[in-house]
Design an enzyme around this catalytic site. Structure first.
Site, short mmCIF file in Angstrom:
data_model
loop_
_atom_site.label_atom_id
_atom_site.label_comp_id
_atom_site.label_asym_id
_atom_site.label_seq_id
_atom_site.Cartn_x
_atom_site.Cartn_y
_atom_site.Cartn_z
N HIS A 14 0.87 -1.19 0.00
CA HIS A 14 0.00 0.00 0.00
C HIS A 14 0.89 1.23 0.00
O HIS A 14 1.32 1.72 1.05
CB HIS A 14 -0.92 -0.04 1.23
CG HIS A 14 -1.89 1.10 1.32
ND1 HIS A 14 -3.03 1.03 2.09
CD2 HIS A 14 -1.90 2.34 0.76
CE1 HIS A 14 -3.70 2.17 1.99
NE2 HIS A 14 -3.02 2.99 1.19
N HIS A 38 1.33 4.89 -2.43
CA HIS A 38 0.96 5.74 -3.57
C HIS A 38 2.24 6.38 -4.10
O HIS A 38 2.90 7.13 -3.35
CB HIS A 38 -0.02 6.83 -3.12
CG HIS A 38 -1.26 6.28 -2.50
ND1 HIS A 38 -2.44 6.11 -3.20
CD2 HIS A 38 -1.51 5.83 -1.24
CE1 HIS A 38 -3.36 5.60 -2.40
NE2 HIS A 38 -2.83 5.41 -1.20
N HIS A 71 -9.54 1.33 -0.98
CA HIS A 71 -9.45 1.97 0.33
C HIS A 71 -10.85 1.93 0.94
O HIS A 71 -11.82 2.36 0.29
CB HIS A 71 -9.03 3.43 0.19
CG HIS A 71 -7.58 3.65 -0.11
ND1 HIS A 71 -6.93 3.02 -1.13
CD2 HIS A 71 -6.65 4.42 0.52
CE1 HIS A 71 -5.66 3.41 -1.13
NE2 HIS A 71 -5.46 4.25 -0.15
N GLU A 73 -11.02 3.71 6.32
CA GLU A 73 -9.91 4.57 6.80
C GLU A 73 -10.58 5.68 7.62
O GLU A 73 -10.49 5.69 8.84
CB GLU A 73 -9.13 5.14 5.60
CG GLU A 73 -8.00 6.08 5.98
CD GLU A 73 -7.36 6.78 4.75
OE1 GLU A 73 -7.97 6.79 3.66
OE2 GLU A 73 -6.24 7.32 4.92
N ASP A 85 1.91 4.01 2.79
CA ASP A 85 0.87 4.88 2.20
C ASP A 85 1.49 6.03 1.39
O ASP A 85 1.60 5.92 0.17
CB ASP A 85 -0.07 5.40 3.30
CG ASP A 85 -1.46 5.75 2.79
OD1 ASP A 85 -1.76 5.46 1.62
OD2 ASP A 85 -2.25 6.32 3.57
N ASP A 86 1.84 7.11 2.06
CA ASP A 86 2.42 8.30 1.39
C ASP A 86 3.63 8.74 2.21
O ASP A 86 3.55 9.72 2.97
CB ASP A 86 1.37 9.42 1.32
CG ASP A 86 0.13 8.97 0.57
OD1 ASP A 86 0.16 8.93 -0.67
OD2 ASP A 86 -0.86 8.62 1.24
#
Ligand code: ADE
Ligand code: ZN
Length: 348
Positions: free
Chosen positions: A31, A33, A211, A214, A292-293
């Site tokens: 996961h 991005h 997603h 969340e 994630d980011d």
């Protein structure tokens, strides 16, 4: 075997032993991005290269802007930053920088997301985006030994028509894609808004993820599973509020790709010591750790594991189980899964 203490020893020396063990622990990321791995320095370099004006003067100002109280605060900055990505080489450089970080942290297999609509809406061609990313992923297999499967996400704040148009663009590139996902603003955009697009993607042979849970409710996790037929749920931490869903996740072993630093930065949990990942793990749910980011949330894979050690006293056994879960949950072939499992076994 794991060293003898079953949780983080309080002596600084033992901390260092555990942290250096973690640094080289083989890992898998499911996961991530790619646009969220755009580091402030690269943001500025690309802004200059492509003559894009940013509302920041320097890296310090960028970092000051990274204060979020909810998902939308982050997304507004994230989409604006993505405007510096213009050429195929930019997408290559972005992806390559992430892969070098993976190499440093011994991440052996990755399944990154990208958001084509963020770029096609600005007039960048789909081919420019995917060819840059794909070339970096190919190089990584050969030069870094990191394998990958690429996942294209639809932006859920946009409409079904835009998602369908994106899927049509992807049809010339199916050899580069393993699956489709769903990201962006969750509340008010339930998974079932995209049931028909996901059905078409499955018909094309693509796997699906989304997603869900969340910021959104457990109901969104149910519809991701039942309507979009996802193989994994991204985040999914709000499943904890629905006992029937917890039972279903235990039985089905549908994995959750959990992102601890993201969840605390976006205030899904106020503090890491309230994060529920180890509760979900102890309930026998197939949870995994992901970043994630990373450029926005304070770290890549190793930093996410570290945060769980520091705040939740995560043990080596739990870390190993989390990596095993990632291998099980990955979309790579059986042979690669065996290689990843062997690398893990050899290390522990
Ligand atoms: N896009 C990038 N990061 C995201 C996240 N954490 N949730 C939803 N959409 C995203
Ligand atoms: Zn995400």
């Amino acid at each position: 075997m794991p060293h003898s203490t079953s949780h983080l020893d309080t002596s600084p020396k033992a901390d260092l032993v555990l942290l250096s063990w973690l640094a080289q622990l083989p890992k898998v990321e499911l996961h991530l991005h790619l646009e969220g791995s755009l580091e402030p320095q690269m943001l500025f370099d690309l802004a200059v290269r492509n003559q894009v004006t940013l509302p920041y003067q320097n890296v310090k100002e960028v970092k000051q802007a990274f204060q979020f109280t909810q998902l939308q605060d982050f997304l507004d900055i994230y989409y604006q930053a993505a405007t510096v990505l213009v050429t195929e080489q930019d997408f290559y450089d972005l992806t390559w920088a992430y892969l070098l970080k993976c190499k440093e942290q011994n991440v052996l297999h990755v399944e990154p997301f990208f958001d084509p609509q963020t770029h096609t809406e600005r007039g960048i061609s789909f081919a420019t985006v995917i060819n840059g990313i794909d070339r970096a992923l190919e190089d990584s297999e050969e030069k870094l030994g990191i394998s990958s499967e690429l996942i294209m996400c639809f932006l859920r704040h946009l409409d079904e028509e835009s998602a369908f148009a994106t899927l049509i663009l992807a049809m010339d590139h199916l050899d580069k894609l393993k699956g489709v996902g769903l990201d962006s603003s969750e509340l008010g955009h339930p998974p079932e808004k995209f049931s028909r697009v996901f059905a078409k993607a499955r018909e094309l042979g693509l796997l699906t993820v989304a997603h869900a849970g969340e910021e959104g409710p457990a109901d969104y996790i149910w519809t991701a599973i039942n309507d979009l037929k996802v193989s994994r749920v991204d985040h999914g931490v709000n499943a904890i509020h629905d006992p029937a869903l917890i039972k279903y996740l235990q039985e089905s072993q549908i994995p959750l790709t959990v992102c601890p630093l993201s969840n605390t930065k976006l205030k899904v949990f106020d503090d890491m010591n309230q994060h529920n990942i180890l509760d979900l793990l102890s309930l026998g749910i197939c949870v995994t750790v992901n970043s994630d980011d990373p450029s926005y949330f304070g770290g890549y894979m190793t930093e996410n594991f570290e945060a769980l050690i520091v705040s939740l006293d995560m043990t080596q056994e739990q870390m190993i189980k989390l990596v095993e879960n990632s291998i099980t949950a990955s979309f790579c072939c059986q042979q690669r899964k065996q290689q990843l499992s062997s690398a893990l076994r050899d290390y522990i």
